[in-house]
Motif scaffolding. Structure first.
Motif, PDB file in Angstrom:
ATOM      1  N   ARG A 109       4.579   0.234   0.889  1.00  0.00           N
ATOM      2  CA  ARG A 109       4.850   1.546   1.458  1.00  0.00           C
ATOM      3  C   ARG A 109       6.052   2.169   0.754  1.00  0.00           C
ATOM      4  NH1 ARG A 109       6.055   2.154   6.411  1.00  0.00           N
ATOM      5  NH2 ARG A 109       4.720   3.945   6.844  1.00  0.00           N
ATOM      6  N   ASP A 110       7.159   2.445   1.467  1.00  0.00           N
ATOM      7  CA  ASP A 110       8.282   3.150   0.843  1.00  0.00           C
ATOM      8  C   ASP A 110       9.428   2.204   0.488  1.00  0.00           C
ATOM      9  OD1 ASP A 110       8.916   2.678   3.566  1.00  0.00           O
ATOM     10  OD2 ASP A 110      10.422   4.274   3.540  1.00  0.00           O
ATOM     11  N   LEU A 143       9.835   2.761  -8.406  1.00  0.00           N
ATOM     12  CA  LEU A 143       9.342   3.965  -9.074  1.00  0.00           C
ATOM     13  C   LEU A 143       8.200   3.668 -10.039  1.00  0.00           C
ATOM     14  CD1 LEU A 143      12.729   5.784  -9.732  1.00  0.00           C
ATOM     15  CD2 LEU A 143      10.858   6.640  -8.318  1.00  0.00           C
ATOM     16  N   VAL A 144       8.316   2.568 -10.804  1.00  0.00           N
ATOM     17  CA  VAL A 144       7.258   2.283 -11.770  1.00  0.00           C
ATOM     18  C   VAL A 144       5.970   1.890 -11.050  1.00  0.00           C
ATOM     19  CG1 VAL A 144       7.573  -0.208 -12.216  1.00  0.00           C
ATOM     20  CG2 VAL A 144       6.962   1.330 -14.092  1.00  0.00           C
ATOM     21  N   LEU A 145       6.076   1.316  -9.852  1.00  0.00           N
ATOM     22  CA  LEU A 145       4.881   0.979  -9.081  1.00  0.00           C
ATOM     23  C   LEU A 145       4.320   2.204  -8.357  1.00  0.00           C
ATOM     24  CD1 LEU A 145       5.960  -2.523  -7.724  1.00  0.00           C
ATOM     25  CD2 LEU A 145       4.316  -2.019  -9.544  1.00  0.00           C
ATOM     26  N   LEU A 146       5.191   3.051  -7.831  1.00  0.00           N
ATOM     27  CA  LEU A 146       4.719   4.306  -7.234  1.00  0.00           C
ATOM     28  C   LEU A 146       4.011   5.170  -8.272  1.00  0.00           C
ATOM     29  CD1 LEU A 146       7.735   5.352  -4.968  1.00  0.00           C
ATOM     30  CD2 LEU A 146       5.433   4.790  -4.170  1.00  0.00           C
ATOM     31  N   ALA A 147       4.486   5.125  -9.519  1.00  0.00           N
ATOM     32  CA  ALA A 147       3.911   5.968 -10.573  1.00  0.00           C
ATOM     33  C   ALA A 147       2.457   5.616 -10.856  1.00  0.00           C
ATOM     34  CB  ALA A 147       4.733   5.834 -11.854  1.00  0.00           C
ATOM     35  N   HIS A 148       2.048   4.415 -10.528  1.00  0.00           N
ATOM     36  CA  HIS A 148       0.675   4.001 -10.791  1.00  0.00           C
ATOM     37  C   HIS A 148      -0.219   4.125  -9.560  1.00  0.00           C
ATOM     38  CE1 HIS A 148       2.669   2.345 -14.347  1.00  0.00           C
ATOM     39  NE2 HIS A 148       1.485   2.395 -14.909  1.00  0.00           N
ATOM     40  N   VAL A 154       0.891   9.120  -2.765  1.00  0.00           N
ATOM     41  CA  VAL A 154       2.348   9.218  -2.682  1.00  0.00           C
ATOM     42  C   VAL A 154       2.745  10.353  -1.744  1.00  0.00           C
ATOM     43  CG1 VAL A 154       4.461   9.666  -3.983  1.00  0.00           C
ATOM     44  CG2 VAL A 154       2.656   8.234  -4.975  1.00  0.00           C
ATOM     45  N   ARG A 155       2.068  11.497  -1.866  1.00  0.00           N
ATOM     46  CA  ARG A 155       2.365  12.620  -0.975  1.00  0.00           C
ATOM     47  C   ARG A 155       2.089  12.251   0.474  1.00  0.00           C
ATOM     48  NH1 ARG A 155       3.503  17.430  -3.134  1.00  0.00           N
ATOM     49  NH2 ARG A 155       3.098  17.786  -5.357  1.00  0.00           N
ATOM     50  N   PRO A 160       3.016  12.724   5.456  1.00  0.00           N
ATOM     51  CA  PRO A 160       1.655  12.511   5.961  1.00  0.00           C
ATOM     52  C   PRO A 160       1.164  13.673   6.814  1.00  0.00           C
ATOM     53  CG  PRO A 160       3.227  11.227   7.221  1.00  0.00           C
ATOM     54  CD  PRO A 160       3.999  11.832   6.080  1.00  0.00           C
ATOM     55  N   ALA A 161      -0.138  13.925   6.719  1.00  0.00           N
ATOM     56  CA  ALA A 161      -0.749  14.962   7.550  1.00  0.00           C
ATOM     57  C   ALA A 161      -0.815  14.527   9.005  1.00  0.00           C
ATOM     58  CB  ALA A 161      -2.157  15.278   7.035  1.00  0.00           C
TER      59      ALA A 161
END
Length: 244
Positions: A109-110, A143-148, A154-155, A160-161
């Motif tokens: 997650r974050d 960051l490098v894992l979020l980038a993939h 990510v949004r 979250p909606a």
């Protein structure tokens, strides 16, 4: 990943309680935990009682809850059962010759959690499994894992909606704009590594492990741009070995 059509809410809430317990720096009361998780106190108390009966949680002398022996057994089984830690012990020590902190971490997650973090100048003070989570959006490994991950994912993580089953562990970063998270992730994805400036002139250089991008390996220290290509090559070689 999207929720299934009929998610098991009890399972999700129970895991939320367990994750929160393992992230706390000390015992926590059921009502305080209910406020953190935005859940009904009676429900949290019942879930904690169930976790305690399974050995995954326990109460101290003040009747506050903390992780039980069962969660430590599960953690050990998962770490060594995956083979990742065993490979880290084998393939990461050669990176210490560069004189920088060497780290291996995973993303959930974050947050980033470090499975291996060793400073070759102070090897007895740092070692395997650095437990407390760190904000993924401020971490080279995160960051490098979020980038993939897909940008939509990510949004949805940070904005979250619908209310997520688990609250974020850290304040969400700014997503849009030239210096926003989405733009940073696009640059990282293009260059194949994350290079993050931290405090006191220190930097973190991170690359993903394998094509599944479930973990990343990094150097942290003070090094000029001219050293980045050689350090990246060393990390990529270690990452390829960790992925086997």
């Amino acid at each position: 990943m999207k929720l299934p059509a009929q998610p098991n809410r009890s399972l999700m809430d129970g895991l939320a309680c367990l994750q929160a317990l393992t992230s706390c720096t000390g015992p926590i009361g059921s009502r305080e935990l209910a406020r953190v998780l935005r859940l009904e106190p009676t429900r949290v108390n019942r879930l904690l009682g169930t976790l305690a009966s399974m050995g995954l949680a326990e109460q101290d002398e003040n009747r506050k809850y903390r992780p039980g022996p069962g969660i430590h057994a599960l953690a050990a089984q998962s770490l060594f059962g995956s083979g990742l830690v065993n490979r880290a012990i084998r393939y990461l020590p050669p990176l210490h010759k560069y004189g920088h902190v060497v780290a291996l971490g995973v993303l959930w997650r974050d947050q980033t959690s470090y499975l291996y973090q060793v400073n070759p100048q102070r090897p007895t003070e740092q070692g395997l499994v650095q437990g407390l989570p760190f904000p993924a959006a401020s971490s080279g490994i995160g960051l490098v894992l979020l980038a993939h991950q897909p940008e939509d994912a990510v949004r949805d993580l940070y904005n979250p909606a619908h209310p997520p089953p688990l609250p974020l562990s850290f304040d969400p970063p700014k997503l849009d704009g030239p210096q926003g998270l989405i733009a940073r992730l696009r640059r990282i994805r293009k260059q194949g590594h994350a290079l993050v400036e931290t405090d006191l002139g220190r930097r973190t250089l991170a690359v993903p492990v394998g094509t599944a991008n479930y973990a990343a390996v990094a150097f942290a220290g003070t090094f000029p741009d001219t050293e980045v290509p050689d350090l990246k090559a060393a990390l990529q070689e270690a990452a390829a070995n960790l992925a086997t």
